[in-house]
Design a protein around this motif. Structure first.
Motif, PDB file in Angstrom:
ATOM      1  N   LEU A 286       0.865  -1.173   0.000  1.00 19.72           N
ATOM      2  CA  LEU A 286       0.000   0.000   0.000  1.00 19.72           C
ATOM      3  C   LEU A 286       0.903   1.225   0.000  1.00 19.72           C
ATOM      4  O   LEU A 286       1.677   1.440   0.929  1.00 19.72           O
ATOM      5  N   LEU A 287       0.813   2.005  -1.075  1.00 16.52           N
ATOM      6  CA  LEU A 287       1.631   3.208  -1.214  1.00 16.52           C
ATOM      7  C   LEU A 287       0.738   4.424  -1.038  1.00 16.52           C
ATOM      8  O   LEU A 287      -0.211   4.621  -1.804  1.00 16.52           O
ATOM      9  N   CYS A 288       1.023   5.214  -0.034  1.00 15.11           N
ATOM     10  CA  CYS A 288       0.201   6.385   0.269  1.00 15.11           C
ATOM     11  C   CYS A 288       1.058   7.636   0.308  1.00 15.11           C
ATOM     12  O   CYS A 288       2.231   7.594   0.686  1.00 15.11           O
ATOM     13  N   THR A 289       0.436   8.734  -0.074  1.00 13.47           N
ATOM     14  CA  THR A 289       1.065  10.050   0.045  1.00 13.47           C
ATOM     15  C   THR A 289       0.241  10.897   0.990  1.00 13.47           C
ATOM     16  O   THR A 289      -0.975  11.004   0.833  1.00 13.47           O
ATOM     17  N   ARG A 290       0.903  11.468   1.966  1.00 15.55           N
ATOM     18  CA  ARG A 290       0.239  12.336   2.930  1.00 15.55           C
ATOM     19  C   ARG A 290       0.811  13.752   2.829  1.00 15.55           C
ATOM     20  O   ARG A 290       1.983  13.925   2.504  1.00 15.55           O
ATOM     21  N   LYS A 291      -0.025  14.710   3.116  1.00 10.84           N
ATOM     22  CA  LYS A 291       0.426  16.100   3.178  1.00 10.84           C
ATOM     23  C   LYS A 291       0.358  16.561   4.626  1.00 10.84           C
ATOM     24  O   LYS A 291      -0.721  16.640   5.212  1.00 10.84           O
ATOM     25  N   LEU A 292       1.519  16.857   5.166  1.00 11.28           N
ATOM     26  CA  LEU A 292       1.598  17.376   6.520  1.00 11.28           C
ATOM     27  C   LEU A 292       1.651  18.903   6.456  1.00 11.28           C
ATOM     28  O   LEU A 292       2.323  19.468   5.592  1.00 11.28           O
ATOM     29  N   ALA A 293       0.961  19.540   7.329  1.00 13.87           N
ATOM     30  CA  ALA A 293       0.944  21.003   7.358  1.00 13.87           C
ATOM     31  C   ALA A 293       1.158  21.481   8.781  1.00 13.87           C
ATOM     32  O   ALA A 293       0.690  20.858   9.742  1.00 13.87           O
ATOM     33  N   ARG A 294       1.881  22.582   8.925  1.00 15.21           N
ATOM     34  CA  ARG A 294       2.099  23.193  10.233  1.00 15.21           C
ATOM     35  C   ARG A 294       2.203  24.702  10.045  1.00 15.21           C
ATOM     36  O   ARG A 294       2.514  25.187   8.960  1.00 15.21           O
ATOM     37  N   SER A 295       1.921  25.414  11.103  1.00 15.05           N
ATOM     38  CA  SER A 295       1.979  26.874  11.004  1.00 15.05           C
ATOM     39  C   SER A 295       2.382  27.468  12.346  1.00 15.05           C
ATOM     40  O   SER A 295       2.177  26.869  13.412  1.00 15.05           O
ATOM     41  N   GLN A 296       2.954  28.647  12.261  1.00 21.32           N
ATOM     42  CA  GLN A 296       3.410  29.406  13.422  1.00 21.32           C
ATOM     43  C   GLN A 296       2.934  30.844  13.253  1.00 21.32           C
ATOM     44  O   GLN A 296       3.111  31.438  12.181  1.00 21.32           O
ATOM     45  N   THR A 297       2.309  31.379  14.290  1.00 19.73           N
ATOM     46  CA  THR A 297       1.822  32.753  14.240  1.00 19.73           C
ATOM     47  C   THR A 297       2.646  33.617  15.192  1.00 19.73           C
ATOM     48  O   THR A 297       2.814  33.276  16.369  1.00 19.73           O
ATOM     49  N   TYR A 298       3.155  34.723  14.656  1.00 14.57           N
ATOM     50  CA  TYR A 298       3.936  35.674  15.455  1.00 14.57           C
ATOM     51  C   TYR A 298       3.100  36.936  15.638  1.00 14.57           C
ATOM     52  O   TYR A 298       2.628  37.535  14.657  1.00 14.57           O
ATOM     53  N   THR A 299       2.898  37.327  16.871  1.00 13.37           N
ATOM     54  CA  THR A 299       2.173  38.552  17.190  1.00 13.37           C
ATOM     55  C   THR A 299       3.162  39.587  17.704  1.00 13.37           C
ATOM     56  O   THR A 299       3.847  39.368  18.712  1.00 13.37           O
ATOM     57  N   VAL A 300       3.256  40.695  16.960  1.00 15.85           N
ATOM     58  CA  VAL A 300       4.185  41.766  17.310  1.00 15.85           C
ATOM     59  C   VAL A 300       3.396  42.912  17.955  1.00 15.85           C
ATOM     60  O   VAL A 300       2.439  43.422  17.374  1.00 15.85           O
ATOM     61  N   LYS A 301       3.781  43.276  19.167  1.00  9.86           N
ATOM     62  CA  LYS A 301       3.136  44.376  19.876  1.00  9.86           C
ATOM     63  C   LYS A 301       4.120  45.548  19.974  1.00  9.86           C
ATOM     64  O   LYS A 301       5.172  45.432  20.603  1.00  9.86           O
ATOM     65  N   ASN A 302       3.745  46.638  19.344  1.00  7.73           N
ATOM     66  CA  ASN A 302       4.585  47.842  19.330  1.00  7.73           C
ATOM     67  C   ASN A 302       3.974  48.868  20.276  1.00  7.73           C
ATOM     68  O   ASN A 302       2.935  49.455  19.987  1.00  7.73           O
ATOM     69  N   SER A 303       4.624  49.077  21.406  1.00  5.61           N
ATOM     70  CA  SER A 303       4.137  50.047  22.395  1.00  5.61           C
ATOM     71  C   SER A 303       4.735  51.436  22.199  1.00  5.61           C
ATOM     72  O   SER A 303       4.446  52.355  22.979  1.00  5.61           O
ATOM     73  N   GLY A 304       5.567  51.596  21.162  1.00  2.00           N
ATOM     74  CA  GLY A 304       6.171  52.900  20.905  1.00  2.00           C
ATOM     75  C   GLY A 304       5.218  53.828  20.172  1.00  2.00           C
ATOM     76  O   GLY A 304       4.036  53.532  19.969  1.00  2.00           O
ATOM     77  N   ARG A 305       5.767  54.960  19.726  1.00  2.00           N
ATOM     78  CA  ARG A 305       4.937  55.970  19.079  1.00  2.00           C
ATOM     79  C   ARG A 305       5.107  56.010  17.556  1.00  2.00           C
ATOM     80  O   ARG A 305       4.439  56.792  16.890  1.00  2.00           O
ATOM     81  N   ARG A 306       5.990  55.165  17.038  1.00  3.94           N
ATOM     82  CA  ARG A 306       6.205  55.187  15.599  1.00  3.94           C
ATOM     83  C   ARG A 306       6.237  53.765  15.051  1.00  3.94           C
ATOM     84  O   ARG A 306       6.440  52.796  15.778  1.00  3.94           O
TER      85      ARG A 306
END
Length: 241
Positions: free
Chosen positions: A45-65
């Protein structure tokens, strides 16, 4: 900052300060495993699988610019970058992505990757529960499902024959125990007594039954071998997509 020796024209990033106004939070947003295709060939039995992964980066800028933030993520050659389609830069070991962080509100960057994984499994090693998983998979063609269903049918036929043989062997074991008890009792009796003669008759009937069971066991064992060979031949002839 300390600058290492560089070859002419080479570029390096140098860390020289800590920005207290900027915070980056990385969070894995899960992974998935999707069956893409299956085929049967020569007992495999020959199978092909697609693996998926993700990473989310949240950037918080507390400065004024607005700030230009460079996010690095490890590069793995086994995984293909899906989102974003291209990094801002790529080194031997890292992806680098640029995020323009607006002041006062979080900015997100999602990095998604996927990987194709090929699997090879001997059909003889698949149990019914595993086969049923493939039977219910949308990515598996009807032709492959029909062949897998036939494999289950043949395996169950073999299992029924094995069970019948084991039942016959168990009956012989029970008779052997009973005959051992009868022999002990007969040793205590007069040979011309009525009970002794009854034991002799029962013993004779049991021997006939054992002989019948042994013939049945031999037939079932032969049938089992025939079915196993037929299954092996069927698996080796399979070429189904």
């Amino acid at each position: 900052a300390q600058i290492e020796d560089l070859a002419p024209g080479a570029r390096r990033l140098i860390s020289y300060a800590l920005d207290l106004d900027t915070e980056v939070v990385a969070q894995s947003t899960g992974s998935s495993d999707l069956l893409v295709s299956c085929k049967l060939t020569k007992g495999l039995l020959l199978c092909t699988r697609k693996l998926a992964r993700s990473q989310t980066y949240t950037v918080k800028n507390s400065g004024r610019r607005q700030k230009k933030v460079l996010i690095e993520q490890t590069y793995d050659p086994l995984w293909k970058l899906v989102e974003p389609q291209q990094p801002a830069e790529q080194t031997r070991d890292l992806y680098r992505f640029v995020v323009m962080a607006q002041p006062g509100r979080p900015t997100e960057l999602k990095v998604s990757e996927e990987r194709r994984l090929d699997e090879r499994v001997a059909l003889n090693n698949l149990d019914d529960n595993t086969i049923n998983i493939y039977l219910n998979a949308p990515a598996v063609s009807q032709a492959v499902k029909d062949a897998l269903g036939e494999i289950i049918r043949r395996k169950r036929e073999i299992s029924d024959v094995v069970q019948a043989r084991q039942n016959a062997e168990q009956q012989i074991a029970i008779v052997d125990q009973e005959q051992a008890r009868i022999r002990q009792n007969m040793a205590q009796l007069e040979r011309n007594s009525e009970l002794y003669n009854r034991y002799v008759q029962k013993f004779s009937e049991q021997e006939d039954r054992v002989e019948q069971l042994r013939r049945e066991i031999a037939r079932l064992a032969e049938r089992e071998q025939e079915l196993r060979k037929a299954l092996d031949d069927y698996l080796l002839r399979l070429e189904v997509e």
